[in-house]
Motif scaffolding. Structure first.
Motif, mmCIF file in Angstrom:
data_model
loop_
_atom_site.group_PDB
_atom_site.id
_atom_site.type_symbol
_atom_site.label_atom_id
_atom_site.label_comp_id
_atom_site.label_asym_id
_atom_site.label_seq_id
_atom_site.Cartn_x
_atom_site.Cartn_y
_atom_site.Cartn_z
ATOM 1 N N HIS A 65 0.848 -1.194 0.000
ATOM 2 C CA HIS A 65 0.000 0.000 0.000
ATOM 3 C C HIS A 65 0.882 1.241 0.000
ATOM 4 N N GLU A 90 -0.387 8.451 1.973
ATOM 5 C CA GLU A 90 -0.132 9.886 2.073
ATOM 6 C C GLU A 90 -0.843 10.402 3.299
ATOM 7 N N ARG A 150 -4.343 8.517 3.597
ATOM 8 C CA ARG A 150 -5.018 7.924 2.448
ATOM 9 C C ARG A 150 -4.130 6.823 1.872
ATOM 10 N N PHE A 151 -4.722 5.661 1.682
ATOM 11 C CA PHE A 151 -3.967 4.522 1.150
ATOM 12 C C PHE A 151 -4.340 4.266 -0.305
ATOM 13 N N THR A 152 -3.360 3.844 -1.088
ATOM 14 C CA THR A 152 -3.609 3.380 -2.450
ATOM 15 C C THR A 152 -2.963 2.005 -2.575
ATOM 16 N N LEU A 153 -3.737 1.050 -3.043
ATOM 17 C CA LEU A 153 -3.200 -0.302 -3.202
ATOM 18 C C LEU A 153 -2.286 -0.335 -4.432
ATOM 19 N N LEU A 154 -1.017 -0.672 -4.229
ATOM 20 C CA LEU A 154 -0.091 -0.789 -5.362
ATOM 21 C C LEU A 154 -0.031 -2.221 -5.871
ATOM 22 N N ARG A 210 -1.863 -6.160 -4.805
ATOM 23 C CA ARG A 210 -2.686 -6.873 -3.846
ATOM 24 C C ARG A 210 -1.926 -8.060 -3.264
#
Ligand SMILES: *Cc1c(COP(=O)(O)O)cnc(C)c1O
Length: 461
Positions: A415, A418, A426-430, A432
């Protein structure tokens, strides 16, 4: 009572990490049952580090910074560093394909594979990827390929300046008998290298990568200085400017003891200025190939503690972070020590100073079936309990992105995060988490999954 004021902007890697761990628990990213291990990348940290790299080099100098893909070859991560103005150094056909998938242009790439096959060389030269040649035999293969006109590739020789080993032999590439590059001081080699340049007008670059973790700055700078001296000698013998650029490799070491970037990129430039002033005069185009120093400190892993126990008086916490994501630390713990930061089940730091009660020496074990699967031994920490979290900082390079398929454990989710000015994360899945089905798929072999041993198409006898 205090009056409300705007929250200060969150700065500092350690603070962002604490906020991210807490938020990850709240967001269910460290679910005790489903995702007990996950990896995290600090986007603000990556932006700060890459900005520091660009700022450390004298303005006006033609420097192309590349990211060494092996340090973290996840395609979204490569895309991220591309967005920060870096090129990419690749060392295998797979890394080359990953870099292209991340959107790099071939001219932003440098190919340094140690054992390049003919098709690999042919494809790189056809695409215009820069190539650093490792040895005299490879140079002859390149001779045959550049005979076909039209390649725009920069071609150089990788020089082993033989300046000596750093603290970790396996990470040191400039010993007298290293496997990499043209050994500059071996009998006759210096002359053969100069003649190789004189005979080939297309040979215009020199490359050196003295080594990585454990190599002090002055050792690396001495290696670069030796290559600058070689460039000057080649130009003198040619009677003209023949060496157009110098690729100084990577290898800036990482500090695993705390959160400081030490050494800094400015320290590296200062060491180069002292040892190899000719490098920074503007005479040469320059390339760097940094890996760990860009990403290691901007990533961490977090694992739930599944069980705790004592065995023969030894306290052991069984976690999900072991050799499958920390191979170097598990196999060579003296060379690759990691910090272990304890958090409670809600993701709040369990700092020793903040809690009454003594710390206890504990082993932090991974999930794999061999006794040595430990990421730390005898570490003084508040006594861990099942459900607690252990965080392994400084693992953004060469850890979760370089998994070891022991015990068929899945690769953890990655993940990006920021933190905004209010402390919200805030998370963004890079990437899975691998599923068990993924694990089976990569080990299935050739037999169709549906075929039974006595199936109609299976029994030909
Ligand atoms: C591994 C490697 C790098 C990057 O090394 P770091 O220690 O991660 O900076 C750069 N160049 C070459 C040729 C490498 O093999």
């Amino acid at each position: 009572m205090s009056t409300p004021r705007p929250a200060p902007a969150v700065t500092g890697r350690a603070r962002r990490r604490d906020l991210a761990v807490r938020a990850a628990v709240r967001a269910g990213l460290l679910d005790p049952d489903e995702t007990p291990l996950a990896a995290f990348l600090d986007l603000a940290g990556i932006a700060e580090t890459t900005a520091a790299l660009h700022a450390a080099w004298p303005a006006g100098l033609a420097v192309e910074h590349t990211f060494a893909a092996k340090a973290n070859s996840l395609v979204p991560v490569l895309r991220l560093v591309r967005g920060h103005g870096l090129g990419c150094e690749v060392a295998s056909p797979g890394e080359l394909a990953q870099a292209l998938a991340a959107g790099f242009e071939p001219r932003q790439l440098v190919l340094d594979s140690p054992a390049k096959t003919r098709p690999e060389l042919r494809a790189a030269l056809a695409a215009g990827v820069a190539v650093n040649v490792d040895n005299f035999q490879e140079l002859r293969r390149v001779d045959a390929l550049v005979a076909a006109p039209g390649s725009t590739s920069r071609i150089g020789l990788r020089i082993n300046p033989q300046v000596g080993l750093g603290a970790i032999a396996a990470m040191s590439t400039a010993g007298s008998d290293s496997k990499f590059g043209f050994a500059l001081g071996d009998p006759g080699n210096r002359e053969r290298i100069v003649e190789a340049f004189l005979a080939r007008p297309w040979l215009r670059w020199l490359h050196v990568h003295v080594g990585s973790q454990g190599c002090p700055l002055d050792l690396s700078a001495a290696g670069v200085a030796a290559v600058v001296a070689l460039a000057e000698e080649i130009d003198e013998r040619a009677g003209t400017r023949r060496v157009e650029g110098i690729d100084i490799g990577g290898g800036l070491p990482v500090n695993f003891a705390d959160d400081r970037d030490d050494p800094a990129f400015t320290d590296q430039v200062a060491a180069l200025r002292a040892a190899a002033p000719g490098l920074l005069t503007g005479r040469y185009r320059l390339v760097t190939e940094l890996g760990r120093s860009l990403l290691a400190k901007n990533g961490f892993m977090a694992s739930r503690v599944e069980y705790t126990k004592t065995s023969g008086g030894r306290a052991i916490a069984l976690t999900h972070a072991g050799v499958q994501v920390a191979a170097r630390t598990v196999f060579l713990p003296e060379s690759w020590p990691l910090r272990v930061l304890p958090y409670d089940a809600k993701g709040l730091p369990r700092a020793a100073g903040r809690e009454p009660g003594a710390t206890v020496a504990q082993d932090i074990a991974g999930p794999c079936c061999f006794a040595g699967d430990l990421v730390a031994r005898g570490r003084e920490l508040p006594l861990l309990e099942p459900g607690d979290l252990v965080v392994l900082p400084d693992t953004g390079a060469y850890y979760f992105s370089t998994p070891f398929h022991y015990n068929s454990l899945p690769q953890p989710a990655v993940h990006a995060f920021e933190v905004d000015g209010t402390g919200a994360v805030r998370f963004t899945l890079l990437h899975r988490q691998e599923t068990v089905a993924d694990v089976v798929a990569r080990t299935l072999g050739e037999a169709p999954a549906s075929a039974s041993p006595t199936g109609a198409d299976g029994d030909a006898r």
